[in-house]
Design a protein around this motif. Structure first.
Motif, PDB file in Angstrom:
ATOM      1  N   GLY A   8      -7.371  -1.180  -6.136  1.00 39.72           N
ATOM      2  CA  GLY A   8      -8.728  -1.653  -5.872  1.00 39.72           C
ATOM      3  C   GLY A   8      -9.501  -2.089  -7.107  1.00 39.72           C
ATOM      4  N   TYR A  41      -4.936  -8.531   2.310  1.00 40.89           N
ATOM      5  CA  TYR A  41      -5.158  -8.052   0.941  1.00 40.89           C
ATOM      6  C   TYR A  41      -5.901  -6.726   0.952  1.00 40.89           C
ATOM      7  CZ  TYR A  41      -3.574 -12.297  -1.454  1.00 40.89           C
ATOM      8  OH  TYR A  41      -2.807 -13.312  -1.965  1.00 40.89           O
ATOM      9  N   ALA A  42      -6.866  -6.592   1.863  1.00 44.33           N
ATOM     10  CA  ALA A  42      -7.679  -5.375   1.916  1.00 44.33           C
ATOM     11  C   ALA A  42      -6.872  -4.146   2.319  1.00 44.33           C
ATOM     12  CB  ALA A  42      -8.845  -5.571   2.884  1.00 44.33           C
ATOM     13  N   LEU A  43      -5.703  -4.366   2.940  1.00 43.10           N
ATOM     14  CA  LEU A  43      -4.860  -3.229   3.320  1.00 43.10           C
ATOM     15  C   LEU A  43      -4.281  -2.515   2.100  1.00 43.10           C
ATOM     16  CD1 LEU A  43      -2.865  -4.753   6.331  1.00 43.10           C
ATOM     17  CD2 LEU A  43      -4.735  -3.087   6.437  1.00 43.10           C
ATOM     18  N   GLU A  44      -4.162  -3.234   0.993  1.00 45.94           N
ATOM     19  CA  GLU A  44      -3.630  -2.641  -0.237  1.00 45.94           C
ATOM     20  C   GLU A  44      -4.762  -1.898  -0.949  1.00 45.94           C
ATOM     21  OE1 GLU A  44      -2.066  -0.921  -2.646  1.00 45.94           O
ATOM     22  OE2 GLU A  44      -0.423  -2.245  -2.043  1.00 45.94           O
ATOM     23  N   GLN A  45      -4.718  -0.564  -0.899  1.00 45.87           N
ATOM     24  CA  GLN A  45      -5.786   0.271  -1.431  1.00 45.87           C
ATOM     25  C   GLN A  45      -5.473   0.858  -2.806  1.00 45.87           C
ATOM     26  OE1 GLN A  45      -8.857   0.984   0.325  1.00 45.87           O
ATOM     27  NE2 GLN A  45      -8.097  -0.805   1.442  1.00 45.87           N
ATOM     28  N   ARG A  46      -4.252   0.719  -3.276  1.00 48.44           N
ATOM     29  CA  ARG A  46      -3.870   1.388  -4.527  1.00 48.44           C
ATOM     30  C   ARG A  46      -4.429   0.696  -5.765  1.00 48.44           C
ATOM     31  NH1 ARG A  46       2.384   1.179  -4.345  1.00 48.44           N
ATOM     32  NH2 ARG A  46       1.838  -0.912  -3.568  1.00 48.44           N
ATOM     33  N   ASN A 102       0.817  -1.210   0.000  1.00 46.79           N
ATOM     34  CA  ASN A 102       0.000   0.000   0.000  1.00 46.79           C
ATOM     35  C   ASN A 102       0.854   1.264   0.000  1.00 46.79           C
ATOM     36  OD1 ASN A 102      -2.580   1.211  -0.078  1.00 46.79           O
ATOM     37  ND2 ASN A 102      -2.519   1.605   2.116  1.00 46.79           N
ATOM     38  N   SER A 140      -9.661  -9.583  -1.575  1.00 48.56           N
ATOM     39  CA  SER A 140     -10.015  -8.750  -0.426  1.00 48.56           C
ATOM     40  C   SER A 140     -11.455  -8.979   0.023  1.00 48.56           C
ATOM     41  CB  SER A 140      -9.809  -7.263  -0.758  1.00 48.56           C
ATOM     42  OG  SER A 140     -10.668  -6.857  -1.813  1.00 48.56           O
ATOM     43  N   TRP A 174      -6.957  -8.080  -6.767  1.00 50.19           N
ATOM     44  CA  TRP A 174      -7.150  -7.536  -5.429  1.00 50.19           C
ATOM     45  C   TRP A 174      -8.620  -7.529  -5.031  1.00 50.19           C
ATOM     46  CZ3 TRP A 174      -3.002  -7.093  -2.494  1.00 50.19           C
ATOM     47  CH2 TRP A 174      -1.750  -7.043  -3.141  1.00 50.19           C
ATOM     48  N   GLN A 175      -9.488  -7.289  -5.970  1.00 52.23           N
ATOM     49  CA  GLN A 175     -10.917  -7.308  -5.675  1.00 52.23           C
ATOM     50  C   GLN A 175     -11.355  -8.675  -5.158  1.00 52.23           C
ATOM     51  OE1 GLN A 175     -13.333  -6.066  -8.961  1.00 52.23           O
ATOM     52  NE2 GLN A 175     -13.032  -3.888  -8.567  1.00 52.23           N
TER      53      GLN A 175
END
Length: 438
Positions: free
Chosen positions: A335, A328-333, A75, A344, A340-341
């Motif tokens: 989305g 996985y949800a911590l990575e916001q860049r 992130n 997360s 990642w979808q």
């Protein structure tokens, strides 16, 4: 009466832990395992090393290099901590075999060609260096990891592929790193002798992967990421070797019967994120000897033992899956990326940990490990421990929780010595009991 013959398929951490424990219980155990066919390194946490020692696998635990510096770029935030031990899997696997030999367990180097099973026996055909060989087992332990044949009722997470690159670099300090990328994430490691490892984990459904003969060039482009470029100090890895393997999270719907049991990755395999693989393998394997001993020596408890094993395998799987989901949800860049979808949001939206609430504690009858076998006892069930907790360092918890419904903690714990009472108060406070520390 003839002693049951037990065959364990696989000599990884799970298979080795089960085989060694069964040998200590007095069983004749044969382990059948093929040699690893590719070079690999794995990251281990301190709790994995503790688990190996608890299982008596001391030579394997001694293989670990570290603790090593572990850098994460997740992130957009870079951190470096001393939090990971590294093991060369060839050396680690050899040490596991040495631990087994030391415990008197026979290890046969062979490839399993076929297994024919009935409710009473298993006939195996294996291929050794000297040719084919047949084996017969009264009980079979499936511990071949992700290579074990899957049952049709398996539950699977998002389909995932890991591409491992290995090459020889310059000698230096051992280290590892993790980096999140647009279409997946990469784990990388260096061993003191200069061997370099870079592995990218991708979504099979959404990744635009080239043909197999172009995968090395594809990986070389992906290795030009910010963290990898710095981690490998510009070493190109031109002579890199490529290994592709599935890393899809998988849970078997049926993990055992009266004369066979699945353990480790053969029962449930989790996402490799955060290095949980060997830890979850050991977690499921450490309970298995009591289950197997019960199935063989107390057949009237077979249903209880199998329920115990299945419930704990499913519980571990969901716990690790939810932990991975949260990471996985911590990575916001990224989305919008399908990779990642999907991860997360899988396996569900249930919180990994529940808020403690003493009022939600209940008492239930449940299977437990009682010495070397599976028994049944009253356990304390909570939202965070749905399978229940039987005792704390030998002190049964259900009677204490029952008494607290009608009397104070001081009255309930009066008969315990000061250290034990303090331990129980601390546990009660963790369960949300309002007056536990008074």
């Amino acid at each position: 009466m003839k002693a049951p013959q037990i065959v364990v398929l696989g000599a990884g951490p799970a298979g080795a832990a089960v085989a060694r424990a069964l040998a200590i219980l007095g069983y004749a155990v044969t382990v059948v395992s093929d040699r690893r066919r590719f070079d690999a390194v794995e990251g281990l946490s301190l709790r994995v090393l503790e688990g190996l020692r608890r299982a008596g696998l001391f030579r394997a635990s001694a293989c670990a290099e570290g603790p090593c510096a572990r850098t994460t770029l997740w992130n957009g935030v870079t951190q470096t901590v001393n939090a990971e031990f590294l093991v060369d899997r060839h050396a680690f696997d050899a040490a596991l075999r040495a631990d087994l030999h030391e415990a008197g367990v026979e290890v046969v180097e062979a490839t399993v060609r076929s297994v024919q099973s009935t409710p009473h026996t298993h006939d195996l055909m294996i291929e050794t260096a000297d040719g084919p060989l047949s084996l017969n087992a009264d009980f079979l332990v499936e511990a071949r990891g992700r290579l074990a044949p899957l049952m049709r009722d398996a539950t699977r997470g998002p389909q995932t592929l890991s591409l491992l690159n290995v090459w020889q670099g310059a000698p230096g300090a051992a280290a590892s790193a993790v980096e999140s990328l647009q279409d997946g994430w990469a784990w990388m490691a260096r061993l003191p002798d200069g061997r370099c490892y870079w592995q990218m984990t991708l979504d099979v459904a959404s990744a635009e992967l080239p043909q197999r003969d172009e995968l090395l060039a594809f990986c070389a482009r992906m290795r030009h990421s910010p963290l990898a470029s710095a981690f490998f100090a510009g070493e190109a890895g031109a002579q890199a070797r490529l290994y592709a393997r599935s890393s899809t999270a998988t849970l078997c719907g049926r993990t055992g019967a009266r004369n066979w049991l699945r353990v480790g990755d053969a029962a449930m395999a989790v996402d490799p994120l955060s290095g949980n693989g060997i830890f979850q393998s050991l977690s499921s394997a450490l309970q298995a000897p009591a289950v197997i001993h019960t199935l063989i020596s107390r057949p009237e408890r077979a249903e209880l033992a199998l329920r115990f094993h299945q419930q704990r395998i499913e519980h571990l799987f969901l716990r690790f899956a939810r932990t991975g989901r949260d990471f996985y949800a911590l990575e916001q860049r990224f989305g919008a990326s399908p990779f990642w979808q999907a991860r997360s949001r899988w396996p569900d939206d249930v919180p990994t940990h529940q808020v403690p609430d003493f009022g939600q504690l209940t008492i239930a009858r449940a299977p437990v490990i009682d010495g070397d076998v599976i028994g049944e006892a009253d356990v304390v069930v909570s939202p965070d421990q749905p399978l229940g907790v039987w005792h704390l360092q030998g002190v049964p918890l259900a009677p204490i929780v029952e008494k607290l419904k009608c009397e104070s903690a001081e009255e309930t714990l009066r008969s315990l010595d000061a250290d034990t009472a303090r331990m129980i108060r601390k546990w009660l406070a963790a369960q949300g009991y309002p007056h536990a520390l008074v």
